[in-house]
Design a protein around this motif. Sequence first.
Motif, short mmCIF file in Angstrom:
data_model
loop_
_atom_site.label_atom_id
_atom_site.label_comp_id
_atom_site.label_asym_id
_atom_site.label_seq_id
_atom_site.Cartn_x
_atom_site.Cartn_y
_atom_site.Cartn_z
N ILE A 162 0.60 -1.16 0.18
CA ILE A 162 -0.05 -0.19 0.25
C ILE A 162 1.48 0.58 0.15
CG2 ILE A 162 -1.49 1.54 1.39
CD1 ILE A 162 -2.48 -1.44 2.92
N LEU A 163 0.63 1.97 -1.32
CA LEU A 163 1.40 3.23 -0.89
C LEU A 163 0.11 4.26 -0.77
CD1 LEU A 163 3.64 5.23 -1.89
CD2 LEU A 163 2.75 4.97 -4.12
N MET A 164 0.77 5.24 0.63
CA MET A 164 -0.53 6.06 1.00
C MET A 164 0.90 7.28 1.87
SD MET A 164 -1.65 4.44 4.97
CE MET A 164 -2.16 6.31 5.43
N THR A 165 0.31 8.04 2.08
CA THR A 165 0.12 9.52 2.09
C THR A 165 -0.28 9.80 3.65
OG1 THR A 165 0.67 12.13 1.98
CG2 THR A 165 -1.15 11.44 0.86
N LEU A 166 0.16 11.22 3.51
CA LEU A 166 -0.69 11.63 5.08
C LEU A 166 -1.22 13.33 4.51
CD1 LEU A 166 1.15 9.98 8.19
CD2 LEU A 166 -1.56 9.66 7.67
N THR A 167 -2.41 13.79 5.51
CA THR A 167 -2.99 15.27 5.13
C THR A 167 -1.80 16.05 5.28
OG1 THR A 167 -3.67 15.31 7.66
CG2 THR A 167 -5.18 14.62 5.81
N THR A 168 -0.51 15.94 6.46
CA THR A 168 0.52 16.57 6.68
C THR A 168 2.04 15.47 6.64
OG1 THR A 168 0.27 17.43 8.77
CG2 THR A 168 -0.64 18.96 6.97
N PRO A 169 3.19 16.23 6.63
CA PRO A 169 4.14 15.41 7.63
C PRO A 169 3.75 15.52 9.13
CG PRO A 169 4.74 16.99 5.90
CD PRO A 169 3.40 16.78 5.92
N ASN A 170 3.32 16.12 9.29
CA ASN A 170 3.12 16.37 10.95
C ASN A 170 1.69 15.87 11.84
OD1 ASN A 170 5.90 17.97 10.82
ND2 ASN A 170 5.64 19.39 10.38
N CYS A 171 0.90 15.28 10.62
CA CYS A 171 -0.37 14.79 10.75
C CYS A 171 0.03 14.18 12.72
CB CYS A 171 -0.79 13.49 10.21
SG CYS A 171 -1.91 12.96 10.35
N PRO A 172 -0.69 14.39 13.15
CA PRO A 172 -0.77 14.13 14.85
C PRO A 172 -0.83 12.01 15.32
CG PRO A 172 -2.45 16.05 14.15
CD PRO A 172 -2.01 15.53 12.75
N VAL A 173 -1.46 11.73 13.38
CA VAL A 173 -1.54 10.17 13.27
C VAL A 173 -0.52 10.09 12.69
CG1 VAL A 173 -3.92 10.57 14.13
CG2 VAL A 173 -3.11 10.35 12.08
N ALA A 174 0.27 10.52 12.39
CA ALA A 174 1.46 9.54 11.59
C ALA A 174 1.99 8.77 12.34
CB ALA A 174 3.04 10.99 11.67
N GLU A 175 2.41 8.33 13.56
CA GLU A 175 2.51 6.39 14.14
C GLU A 175 1.72 5.96 14.21
OE1 GLU A 175 5.34 6.92 17.03
OE2 GLU A 175 6.31 9.05 16.40
N THR A 176 0.16 5.98 14.34
CA THR A 176 -0.75 5.36 15.28
C THR A 176 -1.45 5.46 13.72
OG1 THR A 176 -2.33 7.32 15.13
CG2 THR A 176 -0.90 5.67 16.92
N LEU A 177 -1.72 5.74 12.17
CA LEU A 177 -2.34 5.43 11.00
C LEU A 177 -2.01 4.46 10.24
CD1 LEU A 177 -5.35 6.24 10.23
CD2 LEU A 177 -4.65 8.24 8.62
N PRO A 178 -0.66 4.85 10.16
CA PRO A 178 -0.25 3.70 8.95
C PRO A 178 -0.24 1.96 9.56
CG PRO A 178 1.15 5.50 8.58
CD PRO A 178 -0.04 5.88 10.02
N GLN A 179 -0.06 2.30 11.14
CA GLN A 179 -0.24 1.17 11.54
C GLN A 179 -1.75 0.58 11.50
OE1 GLN A 179 1.52 1.73 15.88
NE2 GLN A 179 0.70 -0.76 16.51
N GLU A 180 -2.09 1.23 11.53
CA GLU A 180 -4.12 0.75 12.12
C GLU A 180 -4.59 0.34 10.73
OE1 GLU A 180 -8.65 2.89 12.58
OE2 GLU A 180 -6.60 3.94 12.99
N VAL A 181 -4.02 0.66 9.54
CA VAL A 181 -4.10 0.74 7.69
C VAL A 181 -3.50 -1.05 7.66
CG1 VAL A 181 -3.54 1.05 5.73
CG2 VAL A 181 -3.96 2.68 6.70
#
Length: 107
Positions: free
Chosen positions: A49-68
């Motif tokens: 999966i190739l994904m991004t976040l709304t911003t590099p400093n997104c508050p869920v930068a560590e948890t969202l990819p892990q959840e995915v």
Amino acid sequence: MAETIDTQELGEKIVKVLKTIYDPEIPVDIYELGLIYDVFVNEDYDVKILMTLTTPNCPVAETLPQEVEEKVKSLNKVNDVELELTFDPPWSQDLMSEEAKLELGML
């Protein structure tokens, strides 16, 4: 003859799972938000999966990819999941689906 599952069918199941994951700051799922750039499934049912976040400093930068990664791994037939986070191209509102824009009152 061995049981086979269509990789496209598995890809559709993965998209359904991705649509259950929400960015906590925006009430739209990450797929419609345009955070998922691509989903690859090979013959061995390995998923990338190739994904991004709304911003590099997104508050869920560590948890969202892990959840995915965890939710996709929980699917039957998925062998392994590799998640690549990229900021090229950077996320913009143009990547959102019409459905997401409508949900957020942008249309």
